[in-house]
Design an enzyme around this catalytic site. Structure first.
Site, short mmCIF file in Angstrom:
data_model
loop_
_atom_site.label_atom_id
_atom_site.label_comp_id
_atom_site.label_asym_id
_atom_site.label_seq_id
_atom_site.Cartn_x
_atom_site.Cartn_y
_atom_site.Cartn_z
N ASN A 22 0.84 -1.19 0.00
CA ASN A 22 0.00 0.00 0.00
C ASN A 22 0.87 1.24 0.00
OD1 ASN A 22 -2.49 -1.28 0.05
ND2 ASN A 22 -2.45 -1.51 2.28
N LYS B 208 13.01 -15.26 -9.42
CA LYS B 208 12.34 -14.21 -10.17
C LYS B 208 11.52 -14.79 -11.32
CE LYS B 208 13.22 -10.09 -12.96
NZ LYS B 208 14.25 -9.21 -13.55
N PRO C 182 -4.21 -12.23 7.11
CA PRO C 182 -4.91 -12.19 8.39
C PRO C 182 -5.38 -10.78 8.71
CG PRO C 182 -2.53 -12.42 8.71
CD PRO C 182 -2.80 -12.62 7.25
N ASP C 183 -6.54 -10.68 9.33
CA ASP C 183 -7.11 -9.38 9.70
C ASP C 183 -6.63 -9.06 11.11
OD1 ASP C 183 -8.76 -7.25 10.50
OD2 ASP C 183 -10.32 -7.87 9.10
N LYS D 155 -15.30 -4.98 12.43
CA LYS D 155 -14.07 -5.40 13.09
C LYS D 155 -14.23 -5.59 14.59
CE LYS D 155 -11.62 -4.69 9.23
NZ LYS D 155 -10.92 -5.73 8.46
#
Length: 398
Positions: free
Chosen positions: A208, A286, A303-304, A341
Site C-alpha cells: 500500500n 524471479k 490475516p485481519d 471489526k
C-alpha cells in the site's frame, strides 16, 4: 526537576566530547549528581581532571582498576544510577551496544545495567547514514534505548548533515523528560505503522502507499505523555520513533505474530496500512518475462490483524483503535468497518490522490466511536497524533 537524581554519564571519543563539560555543568545546576565514565578515546579530547572538577566526582576509566572495583564494582556502578546517559555516543560505542560487546568499562557498564539508557549520538554524516549504523540504531531502539538527536548542521570535518550531537540543554531537557510522569505513565501501548510488503517473487511485492509518518507521530505523542510504546512497523519510509521499542516486520503475517507477541497492552492503535491480500505460493526465484503470455497469480486473504485483536475473548486491550483509509463515502465505510471489526474507534481519512494526505505531511480525520463521528480540521500529522494521544489518555483514565 533533577534534584538528587543520579546520572551516570558515559563520555566516548569524538570532538563533541567537549560538549560533555557543559552538559555536566547544566546537570549539576539542575540539582543532579553526575558520575562520569570516560573511554580511552574520550581522554584524547577532554581531560579527566576537567570532567572531575565539574562533576565534583571521581572519573571512572578502567575496567580492571582494582581500587575502583574494590570501592564500587562495575556491576554496582551500572545499577546505582537513576539514568545512564551516553554523550557523545560514537558509532563505535553504539555498535558495541547493539552487538552486546563488553571490552572496556563503558561497554561493560552498558551491557550489565538494567537502568534506562539515553544516548546522544555524534558522528560524521556518512557514518550516521551508513546502513550498519542504521541497523544498529534499529536494534538499540528495539531494545528500549532512548535517543536525543543527532542534529543537522556543519561538522568539524567540514561536512554538513545529520550527526551533530544535541546541544547540552537539549540533552538536559530529554533527561528531565525521562523523570516526568505524564497521564499515560505506567501504560503500555501498541502502535502499528507503515505498509506491509507481500512478496510475489524475490524482487516484486504487493504493498500500500503508506509512508508511516502518521504512525511514527502517534508513537512519539504517546511516549511524550509517558506511555511505554511498542512500535510494530512494516518497511516504512518514515523515521522510527525515538522513544519506543521498535519491532520491524515485512509481511502481514509477520505483523500479526509480532503484535500477538507483545501482548498484553492497555491500548492498541492500528495505523499500519496492511495489504489485504498476498500471493499464494510466492516464487523463490524471479518470474521471467516471456513473450506471448502473462504470469498467472493466485491470491489469498491476509490475516485481519485489527479484527483478531478487537475480537479477543481474553486479554483484549482496554482500547482498540483502527484506521480506515477511504476514497469515497468515507464516514459510511468507516462506520461499517468499526462494527465489522469490533474495535472501539476508527480513525477515518480520505486518501484520494487530490487530498495529498497519503504520503503527505497533513491529515484530516474523523474519529468514529460508539458515540458517533467527530470530524477534526485538517492539520499536520504531528497535531493529529497529539490530539489522538490526549483522547486516548483521557479514555484510559476514565
Amino acid at each position: 526537576m533533577l534534584d538528587d537524581k543520579r546520572i551516570l554519564l558515559i563520555i566516548s571519543g569524538g570532538i563533541a566530547a567537549y560538549k560533555s563539560l557543559e552538559l555536566i555543568r547544566q546537570l549539576r545546576k539542575a540539582g543532579a549528581w553526575v558520575t562520569p565514565v570516560m573511554t580511552g578515546a574520550a581522554r584524547e579530547f577532554v581531560t579527566p581532571l576537567s570532567v572531575s572538577a565539574l562533576a565534583e566526582e571521581k572519573v571512572y576509566q578502567d575496567l580492571f582498576d582494582l581500587t575502583d572495583e574494590a570501592e564500587m564494582g562495575h556491576i554496582e556502578l551500572s545499577r546505582s544510577a537513576d539514568l545512564i546517559v551516553v554523550a557523545p555516543a560514537t558509532a563505535n560505542l553504539m555498535a558495541k551496544m547493539a552487538q552486546g560487546i563488553a571490552d572496556d568499562l563503558a561497554s561493560t557498564l552498558l551491557l550489565a545495567t538494567d537502568t534506562q539508557v539515553l544516548v546522544a549520538p555524534a558522528m560524521n554524516v556518512r557514518m550516521w547514514d551508513h546502513p550498519a549504523t542504521q541497523r544498529n540504531i534499529a536494534t538499540l531502539q528495539s531494545d528500549g534505548i532512548r535517543f536525543v538527536g543527532p542534529n543537522e548542521g556543519a561538522m568539524a570535518c567540514g561536512e554538513f548533515g545529520p550527526g551533530r550531537m544535541a546541544e547540552p540543554l537539549e540533552i538536559v531537557s530529554a533527561i528531565e523528560a525521562e523523570f516526568e510522569e505524564g497521564p499515560l505513565t505506567g501504560r503500555r501501548i501498541l502502535v502499528t505503522s507503515g505498509p506491509t510488503h507481500e512478496p510475489i517473487d524475490p524482487v516484486r511485492y504487493i504493498a500500500n502507499r503508506s509512508s508511516g509518518a502518521q504512525g511514527t507521530a502517534i508513537a512519539q505523542a504517546l511516549s511524550a505523555l509517558g506511555a511505554e510504546v511498542i512500535f510494530v512497523t512494516g518497511p516504512a519510509e518514515a523515521a522510527r520513533p525515538t522513544h519506543a521499542r521498535v519491532v520491524e516486520v515485512e509481511t502481514a503475517s509477520q505483523m500479526l505474530e509480532a503484535v500477538q507477541g507483545v501482548l498484553p497492552v492497555d491500548a492498541a492503535v492500528f495505523a499500519a496500512a496492511v495489504a489485504d491480500w498476498r500471493v499464494e505460493g510466492a516464487r523463490d526465484s524471479k518470474i521471467k518475462k516471456e513473450a506471448g503470455g502473462l504470469p498467472s497469480l493466485s491470491f489469498a486473504e491476509n490475516p485481519d490483524i485489527l479484527a483478531t485483536i478487537s475480537q479477543m475473548t481474553e486479554g483484549r486491550p482496554d482500547l482498540v483503535v483502527g484506521f480506515a483509509a477511504e476514497t469515497d463515502d468515507v464516514i459510511a465505510h468507516a462506520t461499517a468497518k468499526r462494527a465489522r471489526k469490533g474495535c472501539d474507534w476508527i480513525v477515518a481519512n480520505d486518501v484520494s490522490p487530490e487530498t495529498g494526505i497519503m504520503g503527505g505531511t497533513e491529515n484530516a480525520v474523523t474519529v468514529i466511536s460508539q458515540e458517533g463521528a467527530e470530524s477534526w480540521p485538517r492539520m499536520g500529522k504531528d497535531a493529529v497524533a497529539s490530539a489522538l494521544a490526549d483522547r486516548i489518555a483521557q479514555t484510559l483514565a476514565d
